[in-house]
Design an enzyme around this catalytic site. Structure first.
Site, PDB file in Angstrom:
ATOM      1  N   HIS A  22      43.460 128.239 -56.463  1.00 40.94           N
ATOM      2  CA  HIS A  22      42.694 128.364 -57.374  1.00 40.94           C
ATOM      3  C   HIS A  22      41.469 127.706 -56.760  1.00 40.94           C
ATOM      4  O   HIS A  22      40.095 129.067 -57.003  1.00 40.94           O
ATOM      5  CB  HIS A  22      42.250 127.394 -58.832  1.00 40.94           C
ATOM      6  CG  HIS A  22      43.710 127.834 -59.615  1.00 40.94           C
ATOM      7  ND1 HIS A  22      44.802 126.438 -59.576  1.00 40.94           N
ATOM      8  CD2 HIS A  22      44.647 128.946 -59.862  1.00 40.94           C
ATOM      9  CE1 HIS A  22      45.637 127.407 -60.371  1.00 40.94           C
ATOM     10  NE2 HIS A  22      45.629 129.105 -60.578  1.00 40.94           N
ATOM     11  N   LYS A  46      54.145 127.119 -74.173  1.00 40.11           N
ATOM     12  CA  LYS A  46      53.943 126.429 -72.296  1.00 40.11           C
ATOM     13  C   LYS A  46      54.289 124.860 -72.640  1.00 40.11           C
ATOM     14  O   LYS A  46      53.756 124.451 -73.378  1.00 40.11           O
ATOM     15  CB  LYS A  46      53.027 126.948 -72.109  1.00 40.11           C
ATOM     16  CG  LYS A  46      53.596 128.393 -70.553  1.00 40.11           C
ATOM     17  CD  LYS A  46      52.515 127.997 -69.883  1.00 40.11           C
ATOM     18  CE  LYS A  46      52.158 129.579 -69.136  1.00 40.11           C
ATOM     19  NZ  LYS A  46      51.480 129.346 -68.323  1.00 40.11           N
ATOM     20  N   ARG A  95      48.088 136.560 -54.301  1.00 32.82           N
ATOM     21  CA  ARG A  95      48.679 135.674 -53.554  1.00 32.82           C
ATOM     22  C   ARG A  95      49.438 137.294 -52.891  1.00 32.82           C
ATOM     23  O   ARG A  95      49.531 136.880 -51.062  1.00 32.82           O
ATOM     24  CB  ARG A  95      49.254 135.025 -54.183  1.00 32.82           C
ATOM     25  CG  ARG A  95      48.990 133.530 -54.278  1.00 32.82           C
ATOM     26  CD  ARG A  95      49.156 132.967 -55.376  1.00 32.82           C
ATOM     27  NE  ARG A  95      49.712 133.380 -56.049  1.00 32.82           N
ATOM     28  CZ  ARG A  95      50.321 132.732 -57.455  1.00 32.82           C
ATOM     29  NH1 ARG A  95      50.700 131.521 -57.616  1.00 32.82           N
ATOM     30  NH2 ARG A  95      50.336 133.648 -58.761  1.00 32.82           N
ATOM     31  N   SER A 132      51.046 126.901 -59.328  1.00 29.75           N
ATOM     32  CA  SER A 132      51.527 125.792 -60.428  1.00 29.75           C
ATOM     33  C   SER A 132      52.552 125.142 -60.124  1.00 29.75           C
ATOM     34  O   SER A 132      53.370 124.266 -60.823  1.00 29.75           O
ATOM     35  CB  SER A 132      50.497 125.641 -61.422  1.00 29.75           C
ATOM     36  OG  SER A 132      48.912 126.255 -60.420  1.00 29.75           O
TER      37      SER A 132
HETATM   38  P1  ADP Z   1      48.463 132.219 -65.412  1.00 30.34           P
HETATM   39  O1  ADP Z   1      48.813 131.091 -66.238  1.00 30.34           O
HETATM   40  O2  ADP Z   1      46.925 132.799 -66.079  1.00 30.34           O
HETATM   41  O3  ADP Z   1      49.083 132.976 -64.452  1.00 30.34           O
HETATM   42  P2  ADP Z   1      47.176 130.714 -62.611  1.00 30.34           P
HETATM   43  O4  ADP Z   1      46.038 128.795 -63.558  1.00 30.34           O
HETATM   44  O5  ADP Z   1      48.554 130.295 -62.823  1.00 30.34           O
HETATM   45  O6  ADP Z   1      47.693 130.521 -65.114  1.00 30.34           O
HETATM   46  O7  ADP Z   1      46.611 131.442 -62.289  1.00 30.34           O
HETATM   47  C1  ADP Z   1      45.510 131.745 -62.145  1.00 30.34           C
HETATM   48  C2  ADP Z   1      44.804 133.196 -61.654  1.00 30.34           C
HETATM   49  O8  ADP Z   1      45.026 132.318 -60.375  1.00 30.34           O
HETATM   50  C3  ADP Z   1      45.850 134.104 -61.630  1.00 30.34           C
HETATM   51  O9  ADP Z   1      45.237 135.363 -61.324  1.00 30.34           O
HETATM   52  C4  ADP Z   1      46.846 133.899 -59.862  1.00 30.34           C
HETATM   53  O10 ADP Z   1      47.006 134.876 -59.415  1.00 30.34           O
HETATM   54  C5  ADP Z   1      45.401 133.087 -59.228  1.00 30.34           C
HETATM   55  N1  ADP Z   1      46.104 131.965 -58.932  1.00 30.34           N
HETATM   56  C6  ADP Z   1      47.005 131.188 -59.082  1.00 30.34           C
HETATM   57  N2  ADP Z   1      47.256 130.611 -57.737  1.00 30.34           N
HETATM   58  C7  ADP Z   1      46.668 130.942 -56.622  1.00 30.34           C
HETATM   59  C8  ADP Z   1      46.533 130.833 -55.521  1.00 30.34           C
HETATM   60  N3  ADP Z   1      47.482 130.233 -54.173  1.00 30.34           N
HETATM   61  N4  ADP Z   1      45.689 131.505 -54.357  1.00 30.34           N
HETATM   62  C9  ADP Z   1      44.792 132.905 -55.056  1.00 30.34           C
HETATM   63  N5  ADP Z   1      45.073 132.714 -57.025  1.00 30.34           N
HETATM   64  C10 ADP Z   1      45.542 131.905 -56.960  1.00 30.34           C
END
Ligand code: ADP
Length: 174
Positions: A22, A46, A95, A132
């Protein structure tokens, strides 16, 4: 577009917890946009490890030295929130090919229902497998996820997982 028009983007997500992936997207995003709002979604459906306020505080601390990054929480539909900020685009991270399929569907829906455009940034290869969800699961089972999240978040994660750990029979006996 007028040469003076500022471009504001919203990077929405759960960030439970924020990972190096992130952060990588945030650092790349600020180079492109004039202002970046990192928006922590509140989803009552969630089961979240950290509360929205905790997640906001964690992110604020990490981005405090990056100019033009704002951190907020929001409830309800992401597109409604994005519109309320007057942002021109939504930023999402990619990713893998699996992400592309899901994110494409989401982006097309958001454009169809609200006219909101989505811009994607590919993360550094080294964070291509970081999620996450996996961090929470591996952490819960005692795995070392320290390279995948900032040090400050790792410390908070360990603390939270220890607090939430179900009692063992030893704890009950004593
Ligand atoms: P959501 O529940 O909306 O998917 P996340 O916090 O999991 O929320 O992800 C938010 C954004 O960050 C999404 O666009 C996701 O694809 C991106 N994301 C999550 N992990 C990574 C990572 N390791 N590298 C790049 N982008 C990421």
């Amino acid at each position: 577009m007028s040469p003076n028009k500022l471009v504001r983007a919203v990077f929405p997500g759960s960030f439970d917890p924020i990972t190096n992936g992130h952060l990588d997207v945030i650092q790349r995003g600020v180079k492109i946009f004039d202002e970046l709002i990192v928006a922590v979604g509140v989803n009552p459906e969630k089961h979240e490890l950290f509360t929205a306020d905790e997640r906001v505080q964690m992110i604020k601390e990490l981005v405090k030295d990056i100019p033009y990054v704002i951190v907020e929480t929001y409830q309800g539909l992401t597109v409604d929130y994005v519109r309320s900020t007057n942002a021109q685009v939504m930023l999402r991270g990619l990713r893998s090919l699996t992400d592309v399929q899901y994110e494409l569907q989401l982006a097309l829906t958001n454009r169809a229902v609200a006219g909101i455009e989505t811009v994607f940034i590919m993360t550094s290869e080294k964070y291509g497998f970081t999620t996450s969800t996996l961090i929470r699961e591996v952490g819960r089972l005692g795995g070392d996820v320290s390279g995948l999240i900032p040090d400050s978040i790792y410390a908070l994660l360990k603390e939270r997982l220890a607090r939430d750990k179900p009692p063992t029979s030893d704890d009950i006996d004593s």
